[in-house]
Design an enzyme around this catalytic site. Structure first.
Site, short mmCIF file in Angstrom:
data_model
loop_
_atom_site.label_atom_id
_atom_site.label_comp_id
_atom_site.label_asym_id
_atom_site.label_seq_id
_atom_site.Cartn_x
_atom_site.Cartn_y
_atom_site.Cartn_z
CG ASP A 222 -1.96 1.11 1.28
OD1 ASP A 222 -1.89 1.85 0.25
OD2 ASP A 222 -2.97 1.20 2.25
CG ASP A 233 -4.22 5.16 -0.12
OD1 ASP A 233 -3.78 4.29 -0.32
OD2 ASP A 233 -5.24 5.54 0.70
CG HIS A 302 -9.53 7.17 3.54
ND1 HIS A 302 -8.67 7.69 2.72
CD2 HIS A 302 -8.89 5.92 3.39
CE1 HIS A 302 -7.66 7.14 2.16
NE2 HIS A 302 -7.71 5.70 2.63
CG HIS A 310 -7.40 8.83 6.90
ND1 HIS A 310 -6.80 8.53 7.90
CD2 HIS A 310 -7.14 8.12 5.72
CE1 HIS A 310 -6.22 7.39 7.43
NE2 HIS A 310 -6.61 6.89 6.13
CD GLU A 335 -7.98 1.43 2.53
OE1 GLU A 335 -7.14 0.98 2.40
OE2 GLU A 335 -8.21 2.81 2.75
CD GLU A 442 -6.21 2.54 -0.57
OE1 GLU A 442 -6.74 3.08 0.00
OE2 GLU A 442 -5.22 1.77 -0.23
#
Length: 461
Positions: A222, A233, A302, A310, A335, A442
Site C-alpha cells: 500500500d 492511494d 475514506h 483521510h 479499499e 484499493e
C-alpha cells in the site's frame, strides 16, 4: 492507506462510459496507456529523451494480477526498463499543446449509479464544468501514472527472499524519481505499507528490522504518490502460494463491487453493504480447515483532500447506518480488507507510521529537540504521513527540501513528545488475531460530474 474508526485514526471527457466490468478491463489496457507532463529528475534540468517504444514482455510472479498484465507495460510509452524517465516527460497536461506527447492516461470510466444520475454522461453543461477542473484531473492522472509505473516495476522484483526494508527502499526511490520529488509539491504520499499475514495495515520496517518475505506470506503493498497534495492511494496483495487465491479473489472482487456501487448521491452505507455481500460469499481452505472470508469491520475506505489522506468521510466495508452521501468532485479511496480471522483489528507492535494532525493547534513546546523535529516535519512532510526510516535518511525524507543535511539524530524522545501533546499522531500496525491471513485491494477514484474515473486502475488490478 486506510482509515479505521475504532483502532487508529486513521479533462479529457469520458471517452467510454462503463461497459460491463469485465469488458472494461480489456479496454483498460489500451486506455491506461496514455499519462503526462514536464521536467527532469536530472538536477541539471536537461530532459531525458523517451526511449524507443517497445513491446511489454515480462510477467509478475505474484498471484491474481489480471491475466495479460506485464510488469514492463510502460515501455509502450517510451519508458526505459527499468524505469528512469520522469512521467512528466512522457505525457502532457490537457492545456499543453506539445503534440510530441500524449495527454496523461485517463483512468477507467464508469457511469454513476442511481436513476437520478442518468443525464450526467451526455450533459453539455456538466462537461463544461469538468473542463474547469482539468488541471485537477491532470494532477490526479499524473500521480496515478507514476503509481502504476512504480508498482508494475515493483511486481518484477517482489519475490520470496527479498528483505522488506530493501523492497520498500527500492520502491520509494523509484517513486521519488518518476514523480520528480520536490518537497511538498511532488513526492511520496505516505510510507510503503508491506503488512504481513495477520497484520492488516500500517506496517513498514523500521531500520534494523530484517524481516524477509517468505513464499507462504500474504503481503499488502500500500503506497501513495502526490502532486500538489493530490494523493493517489492504491494497494494490492502479494501472495505466491495458490492456496490463498480465494482470499485474494474475495477482496479484489469486493473492492470492485465497492467501486461499482460508489457515485454521486450514493449513501456510504450502501457501498459498505455491496462490499460485504461480495466479500462474505467466499471461503478459503487452509490445512484442511475451511474459513469464511470476513470483512475487517473496523477498517474503511475514506475521502481524500489536499494534503489530507483521510478527509472526513469513511466508506464502510460492512453494512452500516451511515446515510452520508458521496458528492460531486469528491475523491475517495475505496479499499476493502478480508480476513480468515475474527474480522476486527487492534493496534499492536512497534510503530513506524506517523502524521502531523491536520488540525493541530499551536502548542508551545518546551523541549528544543521537539521544536527542531517539528520544524523538520513541517517543511519536509507538512500534514502528509511519514515514517522513522525517512527521518533517518541523509536527506531526512526529501532531498529537494534538505539536501543531504536532513538526517534526524536521537529524535525518538522528541517524536514521543510531539505525539503526547497531540501535534503528531502515531499510527501503529493494525492486527487481526495471530495466525490468520488478511488481504487488501484499493483504488482511488474521482466523482467527476459526468462519470466516475477510477484513477489508479491498471492492467494489473
Amino acid at each position: 492507506d486506510n482509515n479505521d474508526d475504532d483502532a487508529a485514526d486513521d479533462g479529457n471527457e469520458g471517452d467510454g462510459a462503463a461497459a460491463g466490468k469485465k469488458k472494461k478491463k480489456k479496454k483498460k489496457k489500451k486506455k491506461k496507456k496514455p499519462s503526462a507532463a514536464a521536467a527532469s529528475s536530472d538536477p541539471s534540468g536537461s530532459a531525458t529523451a523517451p526511449a524507443a517504444k517497445g513491446a511489454p514482455s515480462k510477467q509478475a510472479e505474484c498471484r491474481l494480477l489480471t491475466e495479460g498484465s506485464f510488469t514492463d507495460y510502460y515501455v509502450i510509452h517510451g519508458q526505459t526498463e527499468p524505469p528512469s524517465i520522469p512521467v512528466a516527460q512522457l505525457f502532457r497536461s490537457q492545456d499543453d499543446d506539445d503534440a510530441q506527447r500524449p495527454p496523461f492516461p485517463m483512468g477507467e470510466i464508469q457511469e454513476h449509479p442511481l436513476p437520478s444520475n442518468g443525464h450526467r454522461l451526455t450533459s453539455a453543461e456538466l462537461r463544461h464544468d469538468e473542463r474547469l477542473s482539468s488541471s485537477l484531473y491532470d494532477q490526479l492522472r499524473h500521480a496515478s501514472e507514476v503509481h502504476r509505473q512504480v508498482r508494475h516495476h515493483a511486481q518484477s522484483f517482489v519475490r520470496p527472499g527479498i528483505k522488506l526494508v530493501d523492497m520498500c527502499t527500492r520502491l520509494e526511490d523509484l517513486n521519488r524519481q518518476l514523480v520528480q520529488e520536490d518537497g511538498l509539491r511532488r513526492g511520496i504520499g505516505f510510507p510503503t505499507g508491506c503488512s504481513l499475514n495477520h497484520v492488516a495495515a500500517h506496517y513498514t520496517p523500521n531500520n534494523g528490522d530484517d524481516t524477509v518475505l517468505q513464499y507462504d506470506d500474504v503481503m499488502k503493498v500500500d503506497f501513495g504518490t502526490q502532486i500538489d497534495g493530490r494523493i493517489i492511494d492504491s494497494a494490492w496483495t502479494v501472495a505466491f502460494n495458490p492456496r490463498y487465491d480465494p482470499l485474494l479473489e474475495a477482496v479484489k472482487e469486493a473492492t470492485d463491487a465497492g467501486i461499482r456501487a460508489a457515485g454521486i448521491d450514493v449513501r456510504l452505507c450502501d457501498v459498505g453493504e455491496a462490499i460485504q455481500e461480495v466479500m462474505e460469499s467466499y471461503e478459503v481452505e487452509l490445512d484442511g480447515k475451511t474459513y469464511p472470508v470476513k470483512c475487517i469491520r473496523n477498517l474503511n475506505g475514506h475521502s481524500i483532500g489536499p494534503y489530507q489522506i483521510h478527509a472526513g468521510k469513511s466508506v464502510p466495508i460492512v453494512k452500516s447506518s451511515d446515510e452520508t452521501k458521496m458528492e460531486e468532485n469528491e475523491i475517495f479511496a475505496i479499499e476493502t480488507f478480508g480476513t480468515t480471522g475474527r474480522g476486527y483489528i487492534v493496534e499492536d507492535l512497534e510503530c513506524s507510521h506517523y502524521m502531523k494532525n491536520f488540525h493541530a493547534p499551536h502548542i508551545p513546546l518546551r523541549l528544543s529537540g521537539a521544536k527542531k523535529l517539528l520544524a523538520h516535519i513541517n517543511k519536509t512532510f507538512g500534514t502528509l504521513a511519514f515514517c522513522r526510516r525517512w527521518l533517518e535518511r541523509e536527506d531526512g525524507g526529501s532531498f529537494a527540501v534538505n539536501g543531504n543535511k536532513g538526517k534526524q539524530e536521537k529524535y525518538l524522545g522528541a517524536l514521543k513528545n510531539l505525539c503526547d501533546v497531540g501535534i503528531v499522531q502515531p499510527y501503529p500496525p493494525l492486527v487481526d488475531v495471530k495466525g490468520c491471513y488478511t488481504a487488501q485491494y484499493e483504488h482511488t477514484l474521482v466523482l467527476r460530474p459526468t462519470c466516475k474515473e477510477i484513477l489508479s486502475r491498471g492492467d494489473d488490478y
